[in-house]
Design an enzyme around this catalytic site. Structure first.
Site, mmCIF file in Angstrom:
data_model
loop_
_atom_site.group_PDB
_atom_site.id
_atom_site.type_symbol
_atom_site.label_atom_id
_atom_site.label_comp_id
_atom_site.label_asym_id
_atom_site.label_seq_id
_atom_site.Cartn_x
_atom_site.Cartn_y
_atom_site.Cartn_z
ATOM 1 C CD GLU A 98 6.944 -35.508 -62.840
ATOM 2 O OE1 GLU A 98 5.872 -35.734 -62.770
ATOM 3 O OE2 GLU A 98 8.157 -35.156 -63.294
ATOM 4 C CG ASP A 99 3.565 -33.624 -64.588
ATOM 5 O OD1 ASP A 99 4.591 -33.987 -64.697
ATOM 6 O OD2 ASP A 99 2.847 -32.454 -64.367
ATOM 7 C CG PHE A 152 2.643 -26.379 -72.187
ATOM 8 C CD1 PHE A 152 4.154 -26.449 -72.307
ATOM 9 C CD2 PHE A 152 1.915 -25.897 -71.553
ATOM 10 C CE1 PHE A 152 3.571 -26.096 -70.347
ATOM 11 C CE2 PHE A 152 1.933 -25.952 -70.281
ATOM 12 C CZ PHE A 152 3.221 -25.942 -70.201
HETATM 13 P P1 IMP Z 1 11.401 -31.323 -68.615
HETATM 14 O O1 IMP Z 1 12.453 -31.663 -67.203
HETATM 15 O O2 IMP Z 1 11.882 -30.926 -69.522
HETATM 16 O O3 IMP Z 1 11.425 -33.384 -68.624
HETATM 17 O O4 IMP Z 1 10.253 -31.114 -67.889
HETATM 18 C C1 IMP Z 1 9.703 -31.491 -67.011
HETATM 19 C C2 IMP Z 1 8.592 -30.761 -66.272
HETATM 20 O O5 IMP Z 1 8.191 -29.804 -67.407
HETATM 21 C C3 IMP Z 1 6.885 -31.116 -65.983
HETATM 22 O O6 IMP Z 1 6.883 -31.701 -64.730
HETATM 23 C C4 IMP Z 1 5.862 -30.121 -66.525
HETATM 24 O O7 IMP Z 1 6.026 -30.155 -64.687
HETATM 25 C C5 IMP Z 1 6.762 -29.579 -67.085
HETATM 26 N N1 IMP Z 1 5.724 -29.675 -68.460
HETATM 27 C C6 IMP Z 1 6.703 -29.891 -69.181
HETATM 28 N N2 IMP Z 1 5.734 -29.762 -70.546
HETATM 29 C C7 IMP Z 1 4.262 -29.662 -70.381
HETATM 30 C C8 IMP Z 1 3.232 -29.264 -70.290
HETATM 31 O O8 IMP Z 1 2.961 -29.304 -72.192
HETATM 32 N N3 IMP Z 1 2.293 -28.914 -69.940
HETATM 33 C C9 IMP Z 1 2.858 -28.681 -68.788
HETATM 34 N N4 IMP Z 1 4.025 -29.095 -68.039
HETATM 35 C C10 IMP Z 1 4.744 -29.363 -69.038
HETATM 36 MG MG MG Z 2 5.488 -31.766 -63.067
#
Ligand code: IMP
Ligand code: MG
Length: 178
Positions: A98-99, A152
């Protein structure tokens, strides 16, 4: 530097060095095994491509896309599978790449779905982790490239409104919707 990027957080050199170290750790973990390495589209595409090239472990690769119904920079918690795996992971060792993990909702949902398919083992490797933002507690990060503060970030696969994914570094952008 891109005009909307305020500052570089991680250079391509720093990322490459960390990716190499993670690949070596993963090679150790998977010694004698043949994992299915899963790229979570689109954000982890660069990390995935670089990581698997540094790994020597024989592997299968596959792709999955999940998306939040939410708009902008905050995930809504409601998720949809946009593209499913083609490999049957039952009885296999699965490594999810995952990123970034933010609230943890995306990964929690995804891992719940994949666990029902009875993999022998499932691990999570993320390039970035924002531990301060965690809402869901059941996401265990096995391997993490960098823990970052609540900012972000874009680049190296990560987007803001589908932009900046092709930047070779990770930078901080000024958000217009928060
Ligand atoms: P989560 O479900 O809140 O953990 O969000 C995960 C997803 O939100 C990631 O796979 C990204 O697509 C997006 N995301 C969260 N933070 C960032 C950021 O700082 N930059 C870009 N995408 C983000
Ligand atoms: Mg993502």
């Amino acid at each position: 530097m891109n005009e909307n990027v305020e500052r570089v957080m991680l250079t391509s050199g720093q990322i490459a060095e960390r990716v190499k170290a993670l690949a070596a750790q993963l090679d150790k973990l998977y010694e004698g095994r043949h994992p299915v390495v899963v790229c979570i589209l689109k954000g982890s595409v660069m990390f995935f491509a670089d990581l698997i090239r540094e790994m020597k472990t024989p592997m299968q690769i596959d792709f999955m896309a999940v998306s939040s119904y939410g708009k902008g920079s905050i995930s809504s918690g409601k998720l949809q599978v946009k593209k499913d795996l083609t490999v049957n992971i039952s009885g296999k060792d699965v490594l999810i790449v995952e990123d970034i993990i933010d609230s943890g909702r995306t990964l929690s949902y995804l891992m719940e779905i994949l666990k029902k398919r009875n993999p022998a083992d499932m691990r999570l490797c993320t390039l970035l982790d924002k531990p301060d933002r965690r809402v869901v507690e059941n996401v265990k990060v096995d391997y993490c490239g960098f823990q970052i503060p609540d900012e972000f970030v874009v680049g190296y696969g990560l987007d803001y409104a589908q932009k900046y994914r092709n930047l070779p570094y990770i930078g901080v952008v000024e958000l217009s919707d928060t």
